[in-house]
Design an enzyme around this catalytic site. Sequence first.
Site, mmCIF file in Angstrom:
data_model
loop_
_atom_site.group_PDB
_atom_site.id
_atom_site.type_symbol
_atom_site.label_atom_id
_atom_site.label_comp_id
_atom_site.label_asym_id
_atom_site.label_seq_id
_atom_site.Cartn_x
_atom_site.Cartn_y
_atom_site.Cartn_z
ATOM 1 N N LEU A 10 -17.678 -11.832 49.022
ATOM 2 C CA LEU A 10 -17.410 -12.689 47.804
ATOM 3 C C LEU A 10 -18.138 -12.122 46.745
ATOM 4 C CD1 LEU A 10 -18.080 -16.062 49.451
ATOM 5 C CD2 LEU A 10 -16.052 -14.941 49.306
ATOM 6 N N ASP A 11 -17.418 -12.518 45.557
ATOM 7 C CA ASP A 11 -18.106 -12.238 44.251
ATOM 8 C C ASP A 11 -18.869 -13.349 43.697
ATOM 9 O OD1 ASP A 11 -16.088 -14.182 43.194
ATOM 10 O OD2 ASP A 11 -14.864 -12.254 42.282
ATOM 11 N N GLY A 12 -19.451 -13.058 42.569
ATOM 12 C CA GLY A 12 -20.331 -14.328 41.874
ATOM 13 C C GLY A 12 -19.597 -15.506 41.646
ATOM 14 N N TYR A 13 -18.322 -15.810 41.880
ATOM 15 C CA TYR A 13 -17.476 -16.809 41.593
ATOM 16 C C TYR A 13 -17.407 -17.662 42.767
ATOM 17 C CZ TYR A 13 -16.764 -14.979 36.894
ATOM 18 O OH TYR A 13 -16.907 -14.320 35.600
ATOM 19 N N HIS A 15 -15.247 -16.379 45.389
ATOM 20 C CA HIS A 15 -14.171 -15.953 46.296
ATOM 21 C C HIS A 15 -14.144 -14.619 46.323
ATOM 22 C CE1 HIS A 15 -12.567 -14.840 41.929
ATOM 23 N NE2 HIS A 15 -12.858 -16.161 41.932
#
Length: 129
Positions: A10-13, A15
């Site tokens: 996952l990234d910082g968002y 997802h």
Amino acid sequence: MKIRVRNYHLDGYGHVNHARYLEFLEEARWLFFEQHGLLPLPGGLQLVVARIDIRYRRPAVDGVELQIISEIKELTVRHFLVRQTILLAASGKSAAEADITIMPVDGSSGRAVRMPETLLTTLQAFSSL
């Protein structure tokens, strides 16, 4: 191929990071080649990605299962195009779709070459053309 999304994908968002999708697609291609007896390649031949066109449709989040479908959509003596779709397994909806152009390259010279007839014939058997 199926893969479960883990938190490190996952990234910082929250997802799946866009670059991880490329890794998932690459793993699915290698599995496809292995399952269909296309590896190892003959005579120092390498299959090199020449182009990727990817469309992100829906986010995938931690814990979901993804299913990756790979099919050959175009085949010439100089390249082939693999269409790959990443589905959210529970809903069957598309998370990403990609068209990957792959070229045969001579491993020693690094130059593009014609596809060996045996490889071309094998790929034709698995194409959706």
